[in-house]
Motif scaffolding. Sequence first.
Motif, PDB file in Angstrom:
ATOM      1  N   PHE A 258       0.845  -1.198   0.000  1.00  0.00           N
ATOM      2  CA  PHE A 258       0.000   0.000   0.000  1.00  0.00           C
ATOM      3  C   PHE A 258       0.876   1.242   0.000  1.00  0.00           C
ATOM      4  CE2 PHE A 258      -2.543   2.930   2.911  1.00  0.00           C
ATOM      5  CZ  PHE A 258      -3.347   3.414   1.893  1.00  0.00           C
TER       6      PHE A 258
ATOM      7  N   PRO B 155      10.153  -1.323   4.688  1.00  0.00           N
ATOM      8  CA  PRO B 155       9.211  -2.443   4.626  1.00  0.00           C
ATOM      9  C   PRO B 155       9.958  -3.770   4.494  1.00  0.00           C
ATOM     10  CG  PRO B 155       8.596  -0.706   3.082  1.00  0.00           C
ATOM     11  CD  PRO B 155       9.987  -0.406   3.553  1.00  0.00           C
ATOM     12  N   PRO B 156       9.650  -4.719   5.329  1.00  0.00           N
ATOM     13  CA  PRO B 156      10.350  -5.994   5.246  1.00  0.00           C
ATOM     14  C   PRO B 156       9.963  -6.750   3.982  1.00  0.00           C
ATOM     15  CG  PRO B 156       8.665  -6.056   6.958  1.00  0.00           C
ATOM     16  CD  PRO B 156       8.661  -4.670   6.403  1.00  0.00           C
TER      17      PRO B 156
ATOM     18  N   ARG C 153       9.789   1.907  -2.226  1.00  0.00           N
ATOM     19  CA  ARG C 153      10.016   1.046  -1.068  1.00  0.00           C
ATOM     20  C   ARG C 153       9.080  -0.151  -1.029  1.00  0.00           C
ATOM     21  NH1 ARG C 153       7.949   5.187   3.703  1.00  0.00           N
ATOM     22  NH2 ARG C 153       5.815   5.285   2.949  1.00  0.00           N
ATOM     23  N   ILE C 154       7.885  -0.035  -1.662  1.00  0.00           N
ATOM     24  CA  ILE C 154       7.032  -1.221  -1.658  1.00  0.00           C
ATOM     25  C   ILE C 154       7.369  -2.175  -2.807  1.00  0.00           C
ATOM     26  CG2 ILE C 154       5.105  -0.187  -0.371  1.00  0.00           C
ATOM     27  CD1 ILE C 154       3.662   0.200  -3.019  1.00  0.00           C
TER      28      ILE C 154
ATOM     29  N   GLN D  25      18.259  -1.578  11.850  1.00  0.00           N
ATOM     30  CA  GLN D  25      16.969  -1.751  11.175  1.00  0.00           C
ATOM     31  C   GLN D  25      15.843  -1.780  12.204  1.00  0.00           C
ATOM     32  OE1 GLN D  25      16.504  -1.850   7.892  1.00  0.00           O
ATOM     33  NE2 GLN D  25      14.310  -2.238   7.952  1.00  0.00           N
TER      34      GLN D  25
ATOM     35  N   TYR E  46      12.505   0.682  12.464  1.00  0.00           N
ATOM     36  CA  TYR E  46      11.102   0.309  12.698  1.00  0.00           C
ATOM     37  C   TYR E  46      10.542   1.120  13.849  1.00  0.00           C
ATOM     38  CZ  TYR E  46      11.849  -3.931   9.896  1.00  0.00           C
ATOM     39  OH  TYR E  46      12.127  -4.808   8.889  1.00  0.00           O
TER      40      TYR E  46
ATOM     41  N   ALA F 123       1.080  -1.667   8.333  1.00  0.00           N
ATOM     42  CA  ALA F 123       0.613  -2.053   6.999  1.00  0.00           C
ATOM     43  C   ALA F 123       1.772  -2.490   6.093  1.00  0.00           C
ATOM     44  CB  ALA F 123      -0.151  -0.905   6.348  1.00  0.00           C
ATOM     45  N   PHE F 124       2.998  -2.283   6.524  1.00  0.00           N
ATOM     46  CA  PHE F 124       4.155  -2.818   5.793  1.00  0.00           C
ATOM     47  C   PHE F 124       4.483  -4.244   6.235  1.00  0.00           C
ATOM     48  CE2 PHE F 124       6.019   1.660   5.037  1.00  0.00           C
ATOM     49  CZ  PHE F 124       5.341   1.749   3.844  1.00  0.00           C
TER      50      PHE F 124
ATOM     51  N   ILE G 174       4.853  -5.201   9.700  1.00  0.00           N
ATOM     52  CA  ILE G 174       5.580  -5.285  10.971  1.00  0.00           C
ATOM     53  C   ILE G 174       4.576  -5.370  12.118  1.00  0.00           C
ATOM     54  CG2 ILE G 174       7.153  -4.049  12.518  1.00  0.00           C
ATOM     55  CD1 ILE G 174       8.245  -2.836   9.786  1.00  0.00           C
TER      56      ILE G 174
END
Lengths: 255, 287
Positions: free
Chosen positions: A105, A125-126, A168-169, B164, B168, B181-182, B184
């Motif tokens: 998103f 973002p992971p 980044r996404i 990292q 976060y 929403a990413f 985590i």
Amino acid sequence: MSNPANNAAAMTRSASSAPAVSRKTVLTVENLEAWYGESHILHGVNFNVTEGEVVTLLGRNGAGKTTTLKSVMGIIGKRTGSVEFEGQNIIRTASDKIARLGVAFCPEERGIFASLDVRENLMLPPQVREGGLTLDQIFELFPNLKERLNSQGTKLSGGEQQMLAIARILRTGARFLMLDEPTEGLAPVIIQQIGQMIARLKQQGFTILLVEQNFRFASTVADRFYVMEHGRIVEGFANSELEANMDKLHTYLGV
Amino acid sequence: MQALYAQLLVGLINGSFYALLSLGLAVIFGMLNIINFAHGALYMMGAFVAYFLLQYSGLNYWWALILAPAIVGLFGILLERTMLQWLTGLDHLYGLLLTFGIALIVQGLFQNYFGSSGLPYAIPDLLKGGVNLGFMYLPIYRAWVVVFSLVVCLATWYLIEKTQLGAYLRAATENPTLVRAFGINVPLMITLTYGLGVGLAALAGVLSAPINQVRPLMGADLIIVVFAVVVIGGMGSIMGSIITGFALGVIEGLTKYFYPEASNTVVFVLMVLVLLVKPQGLTGRAA
């Protein structure tokens, strides 16, 4: 008014005959309702997105486009109905789990973090799946970012921030992207760049759900459109049917 | 001159405790939006756990240095899961009242069982004695407290600003919804952050046990000054908390030498001055 979801489904079939790949439905939204606190925003939204498509939600301010994206992402507190992503119902799923399924998103306000530099923003973002873009591929798409890696995230220009928010996404391996008004407030030359980028992502097989106010921009990138009004989908048609629907669109969008 | 150096050392030691405690408060405030009034009680619990470990399990100071922060940190995690998490989105006042109540209950319980007088905790053998530096006599344990606190503070700074995980944490401080929403698990991060902040307070308690005695109200006395330190430094910055903590300890020490009458109030006078000129604190970001 005939059932727009049925229209849309019929139209998906006709549109999907263009490129010769077998297509499966990535996202099916049925009877989605959502609330912000006490106010009822979505009143039963129905639509679907097929693999590899760019689908655009059109509509005036306050029609519920952003709320629809946020509901799919799981960040609207109260939501009912059904949201199926790759066959799994995610209406009750927490947003971090939804992201892990491969949904990415990019919010309207871009969400660049001021306390992070550009590199940290980019790497935030992971990875949720294999096969995300590598940094080299990202810098090829967005050469500006490479030179600004050590700047504070919010020191970038609006266009650069938008690029960063999308970049980044792309790293995460998610193949389904939801972009909320990526062209808002940007100069025409940047909008053009973003259009080219979306076209390239589509070529690479990404599925994209786009929210746009900028109808002219949307018409250059989207395979299909849905029109929203008062928290419902009221119309759906393919890009090829655009001409025939122009009059209706003018009424809906007031453009 | 001897007395000046001695007061400087006392100032540095107090500064170590200020820094460790205000660092934890800043991190907790950033992630949970809670002004953790229980911080002093948790610091006290750190010292008591060290005392219990020695009395009942025979585990010495070095064990306590690891175990007490872990045990009290777990207690903090329990508090967060059972109570604090329900305050998300409410006004600051609720968190302040709840944690203040927790502090009163915890301190009351300890007073009930252990009285108000101090329990002794011996300096570990390895750190006994001192060195004559020529211009002053330096007790080894006190030097250890300053150096070790500094190392812990800098390690925490590194964790938050350069890793990292820290990215976060900083991002979730700004916009938890988006970070979640990413992909985590932000609620888990919030819980662990509270555990970390509480663990730092307990660590300060262990360090303090051999210097100040182990007393139920040891935290209540200290925390008032620590909140003044936090107000002066500003909540926004990790390095700011560390530097302000040490600097105010030293200023307090110097005041004790040059104008002892003001030594108990100097921090509060500074607080007033800073609030007049820069309400968000010296290093704080505007609210």
